[in-house]
Design a protein around this motif. Structure first.
Motif, PDB file in Angstrom:
ATOM      1  N   ASP A  75       0.950  -1.321   0.140  1.00 52.73           N
ATOM      2  CA  ASP A  75      -0.151  -0.097  -0.029  1.00 52.73           C
ATOM      3  C   ASP A  75       0.879   1.296   0.056  1.00 52.73           C
ATOM      4  N   LEU A  76       0.279   2.252  -0.240  1.00 55.49           N
ATOM      5  CA  LEU A  76       1.050   3.510  -0.169  1.00 55.49           C
ATOM      6  C   LEU A  76       0.399   4.793   0.616  1.00 55.49           C
ATOM      7  N   VAL A  77       1.371   5.167   1.499  1.00 52.32           N
ATOM      8  CA  VAL A  77       0.915   6.311   2.500  1.00 52.32           C
ATOM      9  C   VAL A  77       1.704   7.269   2.650  1.00 52.32           C
ATOM     10  N   ASP A  78       1.660   8.656   2.432  1.00 56.32           N
ATOM     11  CA  ASP A  78       2.715   9.672   2.784  1.00 56.32           C
ATOM     12  C   ASP A  78       3.918   9.452   1.976  1.00 56.32           C
ATOM     13  N   GLU A  79       4.005   9.044   0.652  1.00 52.30           N
ATOM     14  CA  GLU A  79       4.630   8.812  -0.382  1.00 52.30           C
ATOM     15  C   GLU A  79       5.708   7.678   0.118  1.00 52.30           C
ATOM     16  N   THR A  80       5.283   6.578   0.854  1.00 50.30           N
ATOM     17  CA  THR A  80       6.100   5.656   1.447  1.00 50.30           C
ATOM     18  C   THR A  80       5.354   4.371   1.121  1.00 50.30           C
ATOM     19  N   ALA A  81       6.016   3.528   0.149  1.00 51.97           N
ATOM     20  CA  ALA A  81       5.157   2.205  -0.193  1.00 51.97           C
ATOM     21  C   ALA A  81       5.595   1.290   0.964  1.00 51.97           C
ATOM     22  N   VAL A  82       4.540   0.621   1.456  1.00 53.51           N
ATOM     23  CA  VAL A  82       4.853  -0.268   2.640  1.00 53.51           C
ATOM     24  C   VAL A  82       4.199  -1.582   2.351  1.00 53.51           C
ATOM     25  N   GLY A  83       4.854  -2.795   2.720  1.00 51.42           N
ATOM     26  CA  GLY A  83       4.296  -4.213   2.456  1.00 51.42           C
ATOM     27  C   GLY A  83       5.244  -5.138   3.154  1.00 51.42           C
ATOM     28  N   ILE A  84       4.560  -6.267   3.472  1.00 51.03           N
ATOM     29  CA  ILE A  84       5.397  -7.182   4.328  1.00 51.03           C
ATOM     30  C   ILE A  84       6.022  -8.354   3.588  1.00 51.03           C
ATOM     31  N   VAL A  85       7.171  -8.661   3.735  1.00 50.16           N
ATOM     32  CA  VAL A  85       8.052  -9.579   3.173  1.00 50.16           C
ATOM     33  C   VAL A  85       8.758 -10.536   4.323  1.00 50.16           C
ATOM     34  N   GLY A  86       8.347 -11.484   4.347  1.00 50.42           N
ATOM     35  CA  GLY A  86       9.026 -12.534   5.333  1.00 50.42           C
ATOM     36  C   GLY A  86       8.950 -12.152   6.806  1.00 50.42           C
ATOM     37  N   GLY A  87       7.681 -11.601   7.153  1.00 47.58           N
ATOM     38  CA  GLY A  87       7.426 -11.016   8.467  1.00 47.58           C
ATOM     39  C   GLY A  87       8.130  -9.986   8.952  1.00 47.58           C
ATOM     40  N   VAL A  88       8.811  -9.197   7.803  1.00 42.94           N
ATOM     41  CA  VAL A  88       9.428  -7.918   8.014  1.00 42.94           C
ATOM     42  C   VAL A  88       8.449  -6.786   7.211  1.00 42.94           C
ATOM     43  N   LEU A  89       8.153  -5.890   7.881  1.00 43.20           N
ATOM     44  CA  LEU A  89       7.497  -4.520   7.287  1.00 43.20           C
ATOM     45  C   LEU A  89       8.510  -3.435   6.796  1.00 43.20           C
ATOM     46  N   VAL A  90       8.653  -3.239   5.276  1.00 40.62           N
ATOM     47  CA  VAL A  90       9.620  -2.595   4.731  1.00 40.62           C
ATOM     48  C   VAL A  90       8.844  -1.335   4.335  1.00 40.62           C
ATOM     49  N   GLY A  91       9.359   0.109   4.568  1.00 35.06           N
ATOM     50  CA  GLY A  91       9.056   1.156   4.086  1.00 35.06           C
ATOM     51  C   GLY A  91      10.015   1.735   2.901  1.00 35.06           C
ATOM     52  N   ARG A  92       9.429   2.004   1.754  1.00 38.32           N
ATOM     53  CA  ARG A  92      10.299   2.078   0.727  1.00 38.32           C
ATOM     54  C   ARG A  92       9.771   3.724   0.123  1.00 38.32           C
ATOM     55  N   ALA A  93      10.567   4.471  -0.268  1.00 35.84           N
ATOM     56  CA  ALA A  93      10.400   5.788  -0.765  1.00 35.84           C
ATOM     57  C   ALA A  93       9.889   5.740  -2.224  1.00 35.84           C
ATOM     58  N   VAL A  94       8.953   6.605  -2.590  1.00 33.35           N
ATOM     59  CA  VAL A  94       8.264   6.693  -3.758  1.00 33.35           C
ATOM     60  C   VAL A  94       8.564   7.914  -4.529  1.00 33.35           C
ATOM     61  N   PRO A  95       9.059   7.843  -5.768  1.00 35.16           N
ATOM     62  CA  PRO A  95       8.832   6.761  -6.592  1.00 35.16           C
ATOM     63  C   PRO A  95      10.306   6.129  -6.668  1.00 35.16           C
ATOM     64  N   ASP A  96      11.465   6.333  -6.201  1.00 32.09           N
ATOM     65  CA  ASP A  96      12.827   5.739  -6.631  1.00 32.09           C
ATOM     66  C   ASP A  96      12.898   4.460  -5.892  1.00 32.09           C
ATOM     67  N   GLY A  97      11.942   4.044  -4.853  1.00 34.98           N
ATOM     68  CA  GLY A  97      12.044   2.532  -4.354  1.00 34.98           C
ATOM     69  C   GLY A  97      13.183   2.370  -3.079  1.00 34.98           C
ATOM     70  N   GLY A  98      13.759   3.600  -2.838  1.00 35.63           N
ATOM     71  CA  GLY A  98      14.923   3.438  -1.897  1.00 35.63           C
ATOM     72  C   GLY A  98      14.467   2.826  -0.390  1.00 35.63           C
ATOM     73  N   GLN A  99      14.983   2.106   0.123  1.00 37.11           N
ATOM     74  CA  GLN A  99      14.378   1.756   1.642  1.00 37.11           C
ATOM     75  C   GLN A  99      14.551   2.733   2.539  1.00 37.11           C
ATOM     76  N   ARG A 100      13.458   2.994   3.345  1.00 34.33           N
ATOM     77  CA  ARG A 100      13.552   4.071   4.492  1.00 34.33           C
ATOM     78  C   ARG A 100      13.570   3.419   5.732  1.00 34.33           C
ATOM     79  N   TRP A 101      12.773   2.363   5.983  1.00 28.68           N
ATOM     80  CA  TRP A 101      13.211   1.530   7.242  1.00 28.68           C
ATOM     81  C   TRP A 101      12.577   0.291   6.935  1.00 28.68           C
ATOM     82  N   ARG A 102      12.864  -0.814   8.030  1.00 27.08           N
ATOM     83  CA  ARG A 102      12.708  -2.040   7.902  1.00 27.08           C
ATOM     84  C   ARG A 102      12.390  -2.485   9.525  1.00 27.08           C
ATOM     85  N   VAL A 103      11.161  -3.079   9.787  1.00 26.95           N
ATOM     86  CA  VAL A 103      10.756  -3.351  11.186  1.00 26.95           C
ATOM     87  C   VAL A 103      10.267  -5.013  11.133  1.00 26.95           C
ATOM     88  N   GLU A 104      10.706  -5.654  12.140  1.00 21.67           N
ATOM     89  CA  GLU A 104      10.157  -6.908  12.275  1.00 21.67           C
ATOM     90  C   GLU A 104       8.651  -6.964  12.844  1.00 21.67           C
TER      91      GLU A 104
END
Length: 415
Positions: free
Chosen positions: A296-325
């Motif tokens: 999903d997308l919120v506040d220019e951050t793409a968020v999704g869960i991969v392998g139990g880790v929630l990852v936030g990526r900058a949009v549109p370049d896709g750079g990782q902003r943070w990751r949380v277990e």
């Protein structure tokens, strides 16, 4: 005249009187009617509850102005308060129509707009429940299929939305049987109308800059059509490069009611064909960070869960902003400033989309209901989250008693 003749006359007069009485009763019962019951109490103040479960409800609420919960019934739209009330209360205000049925409800600020099966739009002042205007619109293209909770009417109101034009003017857009029409939110005055073939056009919702998006499959390969909500003019017809003739599209990064959507995900008939696109004033920009179906997308951050880790990526370049277990689960809803994750144990975890910082976390449980349920539809607004609770194993073809966990199947929480 003999006794028999007098009896026949009396019987005839009695029959006429009875028929007239029945006719009057039938007219009063069946004639078109409206019943408006305005608010008697003062408009409530905003509630600021602590994070946690606040209550459970039998039907889906639309949270309006952070103060009211607005509900849909087959022939009624009504509100209660406070927002954090533990259960549904006596209506704060109510509006009924007969014989039309309620098709969709949306809200903007303190205005609640309802659409009915005869196409009529009725706007209510949320502060009082009084009618502020009425306007004609197209009848819905088909009868809306809605279960007992009414989520399809208030959370997925296809064919009805409130959008801001490019210059910020609020407009109600309604689409239905062969037509799209727009009226001014302030007074219901008609702005424009356009004839369309509703059999091969699927309205999606409102993108940025006041553009209505529709998938048009009427002639040749399907395309996405962009229509200016201020004028009704189609400004762009776009098709993803290399797309198959068949095309499905889903708007993401939306506000409640499918408006202000920041991105689009398209897919063809094959698996793995989902592609994310950032919406702007021009043609959509391909954005791989939005490709995943659970992203999903919120506040220019793409968020999704991969392998139990929630990852936030900058949009549109896709750079990782943070990751949380967070463990196994899924992003169940987003709203400005909040990402809501529901874990397999039905714990609701809320994080800041800018930093990934944990804002709150608690199990969605109340009373003796337990957590052995499956999530259904979900909704988030004004800091609250509401989730449908379904009986395991989920039977989509079961009746409502089998489908839902309890009579009060929706759980509401402040985050």
């Amino acid at each position: 005249m003999g006794w028999a003749g007098r009896r026949r006359i009396v019987a005839a007069v009695t029959a006429v009187a009875v028929a007239a009485t029945v006719g009057v009763i039938a007219y009063r019962v069946l004639a078109p009617a409206e019943v408006s019951t305005p608010a008697r109490d003062d408009y409530p103040a905003r509630s600021v509850p602590a994070a946690g479960v606040t209550g459970r409800l039998p039907v889906a609420p639309l949270i309006v102005d952070g103060r009211l919960r607005v509900y849909a019934a087959p022939r009624q739209v009504y509100a209660d308060q406070p927002v954090d009330g533990r259960s549904r209360r006596t209506p704060y205000w109510s509006f009924r129509r007969w014989p039309a049925s309620l098709d969709a409800v949306v809200a903007s600020g303190t205005t609640v707009v309802s659409r009915w099966s005869d196409g009529q739009l009725v706007a209510l002042d949320a502060r009082t429940g009084r009618v502020t205007w009425r306007a004609d619109g197209p009848e819905p293209a088909s009868e809306r299929a809605a279960r007992r909770t009414g989520t399809a009417v208030v959370w997925r109101p296809s064919g009805l939305s409130v959008s801001g034009t490019a210059d910020g003017r609020p407009v109600v857009v309604t689409s239905g049987d062969g037509e799209i029409r727009a009226v001014d939110l302030a007074d219901g005055g008609q702005l424009w109308r356009a004839a369309v073939d509703s059999d091969c056009r699927e309205p999606l919702g409102i993108g940025p800059g006041g553009r209505l998006l529709t998938v048009d499959g009427c002639d040749g390969p399907a395309v996405v059509e962009f229509r200016d909500v201020a004028t009704g003019v189609v400004t762009t017809r776009w098709r993803p490069p290399g797309a198959d003739d068949e095309l499905t599209a889903t708007l993401i990064g939306c506000e409640p009611g499918g408006v202000g959507c920041a991105a689009l995900r398209t897919a063809g008939p094959g698996d793995g064909s989902a592609r994310g696109w950032l919406l702007g004033p021009d043609e959509p920009i391909e954005t791989p960070a939005l490709d995943g179906p659970g992203t999903d997308l919120v506040d220019e951050t793409a968020v999704g869960i991969v392998g139990g880790v929630l990852v936030g990526r900058a949009v549109p370049d896709g750079g990782q902003r943070w990751r949380v277990e967070v463990g196994p689960g899924r992003v169940i809803a987003v709203q400005p400033g909040r990402v809501h994750v529901l874990t397999e144990a039905n714990e609701l975890v809320t994080l800041d989309p800018a930093t990934g910082a944990r804002l709150s976390g608690f199990v969605l449980d109340i009373g003796s209901d337990g957590t052995g349920w499956a999530p259904g539809d979900a909704y988030a607004a004004d800091g609250y989250v509401v989730v449908e609770r379904l009986r395991r194993p989920v039977d989509p073809d079961g009746d409502d008693q089998r489908y839902y966990l309890t009579a009060e199947s929706l759980i509401i929480a402040a985050t």
